[in-house]
Design an enzyme around this catalytic site. Structure first.
Site, short mmCIF file in Angstrom:
data_model
loop_
_atom_site.label_atom_id
_atom_site.label_comp_id
_atom_site.label_asym_id
_atom_site.label_seq_id
_atom_site.Cartn_x
_atom_site.Cartn_y
_atom_site.Cartn_z
N ASP A 1 -0.59 -10.78 5.87
CA ASP A 1 -0.09 -9.42 5.63
C ASP A 1 0.73 -9.47 4.34
O ASP A 1 1.06 -10.55 3.84
CB ASP A 1 0.80 -8.97 6.80
CG ASP A 1 1.42 -7.60 6.57
OD1 ASP A 1 0.69 -6.68 6.16
OD2 ASP A 1 2.65 -7.45 6.75
N SER A 2 1.10 -8.30 3.84
CA SER A 2 1.96 -8.24 2.66
C SER A 2 3.34 -8.82 2.95
O SER A 2 4.11 -9.05 2.02
CB SER A 2 2.13 -6.79 2.20
OG SER A 2 2.81 -6.05 3.19
N GLY B 1 1.80 -1.22 -0.77
CA GLY B 1 1.45 0.19 -0.68
C GLY B 1 1.53 0.97 -1.99
O GLY B 1 0.86 1.99 -2.14
N CYS C 1 -3.09 -6.11 7.86
CA CYS C 1 -2.45 -5.19 6.92
C CYS C 1 -3.43 -4.05 6.67
O CYS C 1 -4.55 -4.29 6.20
CB CYS C 1 -2.16 -5.94 5.62
SG CYS C 1 -1.51 -4.88 4.31
N ASN C 2 -3.03 -2.84 6.96
CA ASN C 2 -3.91 -1.69 6.74
C ASN C 2 -4.19 -1.49 5.26
O ASN C 2 -5.29 -1.09 4.86
CB ASN C 2 -3.27 -0.42 7.31
CG ASN C 2 -3.22 -0.44 8.83
OD1 ASN C 2 -4.15 -0.01 9.49
ND2 ASN C 2 -2.13 -0.95 9.39
N THR C 3 -3.18 -1.75 4.44
CA THR C 3 -3.31 -1.51 3.01
C THR C 3 -4.32 -2.49 2.40
O THR C 3 -5.20 -2.10 1.62
CB THR C 3 -1.94 -1.63 2.33
OG1 THR C 3 -1.01 -0.81 3.05
CG2 THR C 3 -1.98 -1.16 0.90
N GLU D 1 11.25 -5.32 5.46
CA GLU D 1 11.31 -6.64 4.81
C GLU D 1 12.76 -7.09 4.62
O GLU D 1 13.05 -8.28 4.60
CB GLU D 1 10.59 -6.60 3.44
CG GLU D 1 9.07 -6.53 3.55
CD GLU D 1 8.43 -7.81 4.09
OE1 GLU D 1 8.79 -8.89 3.62
OE2 GLU D 1 7.59 -7.69 5.01
N CYS E 1 0.41 1.32 9.57
CA CYS E 1 0.92 0.18 8.78
C CYS E 1 1.48 -0.80 9.80
O CYS E 1 2.19 -0.39 10.72
CB CYS E 1 2.02 0.65 7.83
SG CYS E 1 2.95 -0.70 7.07
N THR E 2 1.15 -2.08 9.64
CA THR E 2 1.52 -3.05 10.67
C THR E 2 3.01 -3.35 10.70
O THR E 2 3.50 -3.98 11.64
CB THR E 2 0.71 -4.36 10.49
OG1 THR E 2 0.90 -4.84 9.14
CG2 THR E 2 -0.77 -4.10 10.73
N HIS E 3 3.75 -2.93 9.67
CA HIS E 3 5.21 -3.08 9.72
C HIS E 3 5.85 -2.09 10.70
O HIS E 3 6.90 -2.36 11.27
CB HIS E 3 5.83 -2.83 8.34
CG HIS E 3 5.74 -3.98 7.38
ND1 HIS E 3 4.56 -4.36 6.78
CD2 HIS E 3 6.70 -4.82 6.90
CE1 HIS E 3 4.80 -5.38 5.96
NE2 HIS E 3 6.09 -5.68 6.02
N1 DGL Z 1 1.81 -4.10 6.66
C1 DGL Z 1 1.21 -3.44 5.53
C2 DGL Z 1 0.19 -2.40 6.04
O1 DGL Z 1 -0.24 -2.48 7.17
C3 DGL Z 1 2.30 -2.92 4.66
C4 DGL Z 1 1.82 -2.49 3.32
C5 DGL Z 1 2.82 -2.66 2.20
O2 DGL Z 1 3.19 -3.78 1.93
O3 DGL Z 1 3.15 -1.65 1.57
O4 DGL Z 1 -0.24 -1.51 5.34
#
Ligand code: DGL
Length: 281
Positions: A11-12, A44, A74-76, A154, A186-188
Site C-alpha cells: 500500500d502507499s 492520491g 490500495c485503491n489508488t 500516516e 481507500c484502505t486507510h
Molecule cells: N490506501 C490508499 C488507497 O487505498 C491511500 C492512497 C493514498 O496514499 O493517497 O487508496
C-alpha cells in the site's frame, strides 16, 4: 512457485494493514510480506504514471522476495496500475474494488456516498465499476474526494480534533443529501470508522472491502493450487520506504503486536521510475 511461498501485500503506507488483517484472519497458515510505501504517501495526489511506477517497483520487490501472489492493498494503486501488473507478472495479482455493489444492495434511501482519493475517483477502473453498477440500479452515488485524510492517518492521528473536523467536512454534504451508506474507497479509512460513526450516526452503514479481498485471495490461491497447507502457522514481515524508526510505533499500534519494520533495500525507491519507464519498450 509452491504453496510454501509467501503472499506479498503493499500500500502507499499503513492503510493496507486493514486488508492484511483480513487476509491473516482468512488465511492463518500463510506467510505474509507487507510493504508500506510511506516514504511516497500519499498516492492520491500523484499522477497515474507516478503511482504506476511505485506499484511496479513494489511488486518487483515482493516477487523478488518470493511472493506467490501480490495483493494491491490500495485503491489508488489499483486504479493506476492493476491492469499493467496483471499483464506483466505471472503471479496472481489481487486488487481492491470499493464496496459500491454491496452498498447498492443495502441502501434504503437510494443514496450512497463514496470516500476515496482524487486519483481513485478519476480512475478508469472506478468509472467502469460505476458504469457496471449503474446499469443495474437507480441508486444515486455521490463521490467525495478526501485530500488530507491519508496524511492524518500516516501521522497516527486517528481521532484528534483536526482529523475529526476534516472528516466531518467530507461527510456532512453526503449526509445532507440523504446518503445512508458510506463506502470507504481507500484502505486507510477503516481506521477512521469510529469517527465516521460518531459523525454520521449508527443508522448509516459504513462499508469497506478488506474481507471481500481476503476471500478473493483465498479463491485465487485455491484455484492455482498455491494455498499453504492447513496447520502451518503463518508469519509476517514488514518493510517501509520511509525511515523505519519513524513508522515502527504506528505499524505496531495498528497491527496490535510489536513488529520490526525493515527498510526497503537502498536504491530500491530510486529505481522505480526507471522500471516503469521500461514498460514502454
Ligand atoms: N490506501 C490508499 C488507497 O487505498 C491511500 C492512497 C493514498 O496514499 O493517497 O487508496
Amino acid at each position: 512457485m509452491t504453496p510454501h511461498h509467501p503472499i506479498g501485500v503493499f500500500d502507499s503506507g499503513v492503510g493496507g494493514l486493514t486488508v492484511l488483517k483480513e487476509i491473516r484472519r482468512e488465511l492463518p497458515a500463510e506467510d505474509l510480506l507487507y510493504v508500506a510505501d510511506s516514504g511516497h504517501a500519499p498516492y492520491g495526489d500523484k499522477s497515474p504514471l507516478q503511482i504506476e511506477a511505485r506499484a511496479v517497483a513494489l511488486t518487483e520487490f515482493l516477487i523478488g522476495q518470493g511472493a506467490k501472489a501480490v495483493v494491491v492493498a490500495c485503491n489508488t494503486a489499483t486504479g493506476a496500475a492493476a491492469r499493467l501488473l496483471r499483464s506483466r507478472y505471472p503471479v496472481p495479482i489481487i486488487a481492491m474494488e470499493p464496496a459500491v455493489k454491496p452498498a447498492v444492495a443495502l441502501t434504503r434511501s437510494g443514496v450512497i456516498g463514496v470516500l476515496a482519493t482524487r486519483a481513485t475517483l478519476a480512475s478508469h477502473s472506478f468509472g467502469a465499476l460505476l458504469a457496471r453498477v449503474g446499469a443495474a440500479t437507480a441508486a444515486q452515488v455521490l463521490l467525495q474526494p478526501c485530500p488530507g485524510l491519508v496524511e492524518r492517518i500516516e501521522a497516527g492521528d486517528l481521532d484528534g480534533d483536526f482529523t475529526r473536523a476534516l472528516l466531518a467536512d467530507y461527510l456532512r454534504p453526503l449526509l445532507a443529501r440523504g446518503a445512508d451508506s458510506i463506502v470507504l474507497g481507500c484502505t486507510h479509512y477503516p481506521y477512521l470508522r469510529p469517527l465516521i460513526v460518531e459523525v454520521a450516526g449508527t443508522g448509516v452503514a459504513v462499508l469497506d472491502s478488506g474481507a471481500a479481498v481476503a476471500r478473493q485471495v483465498r479463491r485465487r490461491l485455491e484455484s492455482s493450487g498455491l494455498l499453504a497447507p492447513a496447520g502451518c502457522h503463518g508469519t509476517e514481515r514488514f518493510w517501509t520506504s520511509a525511515h523505519p524508526a519513524a513508522g515502527q510505533e504506528l505499524v505496531s499500534r495498528l497491527w496490535q503486536t510489536r513488529v520490526t519494520l525493515e527498510p526497503l533495500p537502498a536504491g530500491w525507491p530510486a529505481d522505480s521510475l526507471a522500471i516503469a519507464a521500461g514498460r514502454a519498450t
